[in-house]
Design a protein around this motif. Structure first.
Motif, PDB file in Angstrom:
ATOM      1  N   MET A  62       0.845  -1.177   0.000  1.00  0.00           N
ATOM      2  CA  MET A  62       0.000   0.000   0.000  1.00  0.00           C
ATOM      3  C   MET A  62       0.894   1.245   0.000  1.00  0.00           C
ATOM      4  SD  MET A  62      -3.233  -0.964   0.154  1.00  0.00           S
ATOM      5  CE  MET A  62      -3.964   0.574   0.604  1.00  0.00           C
ATOM      6  N   PRO A  63       0.566   2.208  -0.829  1.00  0.00           N
ATOM      7  CA  PRO A  63       1.353   3.436  -0.843  1.00  0.00           C
ATOM      8  C   PRO A  63       1.063   4.290   0.392  1.00  0.00           C
ATOM      9  CG  PRO A  63      -0.469   3.587  -2.384  1.00  0.00           C
ATOM     10  CD  PRO A  63      -0.461   2.185  -1.855  1.00  0.00           C
ATOM     11  N   PHE A  64       2.045   5.098   0.741  1.00  0.00           N
ATOM     12  CA  PHE A  64       1.870   6.020   1.858  1.00  0.00           C
ATOM     13  C   PHE A  64       1.086   7.233   1.375  1.00  0.00           C
ATOM     14  CE2 PHE A  64       5.737   3.729   3.022  1.00  0.00           C
ATOM     15  CZ  PHE A  64       5.414   3.352   4.313  1.00  0.00           C
ATOM     16  N   LYS A  65       0.178   7.706   2.209  1.00  0.00           N
ATOM     17  CA  LYS A  65      -0.613   8.878   1.871  1.00  0.00           C
ATOM     18  C   LYS A  65      -0.136  10.072   2.677  1.00  0.00           C
ATOM     19  CE  LYS A  65      -4.791   6.387   0.673  1.00  0.00           C
ATOM     20  NZ  LYS A  65      -6.229   6.255   0.928  1.00  0.00           N
ATOM     21  N   LYS A  66      -0.276  11.229   2.073  1.00  0.00           N
ATOM     22  CA  LYS A  66       0.097  12.464   2.760  1.00  0.00           C
ATOM     23  C   LYS A  66      -0.908  12.738   3.868  1.00  0.00           C
ATOM     24  CE  LYS A  66      -0.823  16.570   1.247  1.00  0.00           C
ATOM     25  NZ  LYS A  66      -0.968  17.803   0.517  1.00  0.00           N
ATOM     26  N   PRO A  67      -0.436  13.018   5.065  1.00  0.00           N
ATOM     27  CA  PRO A  67      -1.382  13.342   6.137  1.00  0.00           C
ATOM     28  C   PRO A  67      -2.100  14.663   5.852  1.00  0.00           C
ATOM     29  CG  PRO A  67       0.875  13.622   6.908  1.00  0.00           C
ATOM     30  CD  PRO A  67       0.945  13.058   5.532  1.00  0.00           C
ATOM     31  N   ARG A  68      -3.289  14.778   6.379  1.00  0.00           N
ATOM     32  CA  ARG A  68      -4.080  15.986   6.168  1.00  0.00           C
ATOM     33  C   ARG A  68      -3.359  17.198   6.738  1.00  0.00           C
ATOM     34  NH1 ARG A  68     -10.260  15.836   7.829  1.00  0.00           N
ATOM     35  NH2 ARG A  68     -10.137  14.232   6.245  1.00  0.00           N
ATOM     36  N   GLY A  76      -0.344  18.160   6.127  1.00  0.00           N
ATOM     37  CA  GLY A  76       1.072  17.926   6.382  1.00  0.00           C
ATOM     38  C   GLY A  76       1.819  17.586   5.113  1.00  0.00           C
ATOM     39  N   GLN A  77       3.066  17.164   5.297  1.00  0.00           N
ATOM     40  CA  GLN A  77       3.918  16.779   4.190  1.00  0.00           C
ATOM     41  C   GLN A  77       4.301  15.308   4.334  1.00  0.00           C
ATOM     42  OE1 GLN A  77       4.911  18.508   1.523  1.00  0.00           O
ATOM     43  NE2 GLN A  77       3.711  20.284   2.163  1.00  0.00           N
ATOM     44  N   LEU A  78       4.591  14.681   3.220  1.00  0.00           N
ATOM     45  CA  LEU A  78       5.018  13.292   3.199  1.00  0.00           C
ATOM     46  C   LEU A  78       6.535  13.245   3.361  1.00  0.00           C
ATOM     47  CD1 LEU A  78       3.647  10.561   2.817  1.00  0.00           C
ATOM     48  CD2 LEU A  78       4.149  10.717   0.398  1.00  0.00           C
ATOM     49  N   LEU A  79       7.014  12.347   4.196  1.00  0.00           N
ATOM     50  CA  LEU A  79       8.454  12.219   4.413  1.00  0.00           C
ATOM     51  C   LEU A  79       9.145  11.745   3.148  1.00  0.00           C
ATOM     52  CD1 LEU A  79       8.445  10.449   7.890  1.00  0.00           C
ATOM     53  CD2 LEU A  79       8.884  12.863   7.423  1.00  0.00           C
ATOM     54  N   GLU A  80      10.440  12.077   3.022  1.00  0.00           N
ATOM     55  CA  GLU A  80      11.213  11.713   1.834  1.00  0.00           C
ATOM     56  C   GLU A  80      11.314  10.189   1.688  1.00  0.00           C
ATOM     57  OE1 GLU A  80      12.880  12.434  -1.672  1.00  0.00           O
ATOM     58  OE2 GLU A  80      12.109  13.978  -0.333  1.00  0.00           O
ATOM     59  N   ILE A  81      11.438   9.483   2.798  1.00  0.00           N
ATOM     60  CA  ILE A  81      11.516   8.014   2.754  1.00  0.00           C
ATOM     61  C   ILE A  81      10.214   7.439   2.207  1.00  0.00           C
ATOM     62  CG2 ILE A  81      11.677   5.960   4.192  1.00  0.00           C
ATOM     63  CD1 ILE A  81      13.476   7.570   6.057  1.00  0.00           C
ATOM     64  N   CYS A  82       9.100   8.017   2.606  1.00  0.00           N
ATOM     65  CA  CYS A  82       7.802   7.547   2.118  1.00  0.00           C
ATOM     66  C   CYS A  82       7.644   7.830   0.628  1.00  0.00           C
ATOM     67  CB  CYS A  82       6.678   8.197   2.898  1.00  0.00           C
ATOM     68  SG  CYS A  82       6.641   7.755   4.642  1.00  0.00           S
ATOM     69  N   LYS A  83       8.158   8.969   0.182  1.00  0.00           N
ATOM     70  CA  LYS A  83       8.097   9.295  -1.240  1.00  0.00           C
ATOM     71  C   LYS A  83       8.914   8.299  -2.058  1.00  0.00           C
ATOM     72  CE  LYS A  83       7.434  14.286  -0.857  1.00  0.00           C
ATOM     73  NZ  LYS A  83       8.025  15.607  -1.142  1.00  0.00           N
ATOM     74  N   GLN A  84      10.105   7.959  -1.573  1.00  0.00           N
ATOM     75  CA  GLN A  84      10.942   6.989  -2.272  1.00  0.00           C
ATOM     76  C   GLN A  84      10.280   5.618  -2.301  1.00  0.00           C
ATOM     77  OE1 GLN A  84      14.667   7.107  -0.273  1.00  0.00           O
ATOM     78  NE2 GLN A  84      15.355   8.976  -1.302  1.00  0.00           N
ATOM     79  N   SER A  85       9.676   5.244  -1.190  1.00  0.00           N
ATOM     80  CA  SER A  85       8.977   3.964  -1.122  1.00  0.00           C
ATOM     81  C   SER A  85       7.826   3.921  -2.124  1.00  0.00           C
ATOM     82  CB  SER A  85       8.456   3.731   0.296  1.00  0.00           C
ATOM     83  OG  SER A  85       7.691   2.559   0.354  1.00  0.00           O
ATOM     84  N   ASN A  86       7.076   4.995  -2.220  1.00  0.00           N
ATOM     85  CA  ASN A  86       5.979   5.065  -3.189  1.00  0.00           C
ATOM     86  C   ASN A  86       6.504   4.974  -4.619  1.00  0.00           C
ATOM     87  OD1 ASN A  86       4.077   5.280  -1.191  1.00  0.00           O
ATOM     88  ND2 ASN A  86       3.809   7.479  -1.404  1.00  0.00           N
TER      89      ASN A  86
END
Length: 70
Positions: free
Chosen positions: A1-7, A9-19
């Motif tokens: 499952m991809p990481f979603k941006k919190p309401r 907030g910003q998505l962490l760089e690690i989560c962006k790379q994982s996505n």
């Protein structure tokens, strides 16, 4: 499952790379599914014994994988 941006907030760089890696892997899988569906052997209704359906699908998937070298 991809990481979603919190309401709010910003998505962490690690989560962006994982996505990003998840999307790249998903593209490969989707292309394989399309190549299986486009072949004539699975496009028609299967009329043989049900016992051997799994074996034949595994063999066909092996052929597709060997062609794509994955």
């Amino acid at each position: 499952m991809p990481f979603k941006k919190p309401r709010g907030g910003q998505l962490l760089e690690i989560c962006k790379q994982s996505n990003h890696y998840l999307v790249k892997f998903r593209i490969v899988v989707e292309h394989k599914i399309v190549s299986i569906k486009l072949s004539r052997s699975v496009a028609h209704k299967y009329r043989n014994r049900r016992q051997r359906y799994d074996l034949r699908m595994k063999l066909f998937a092996g052929i597709i994988n060997s062609e794509l070298r994955i």
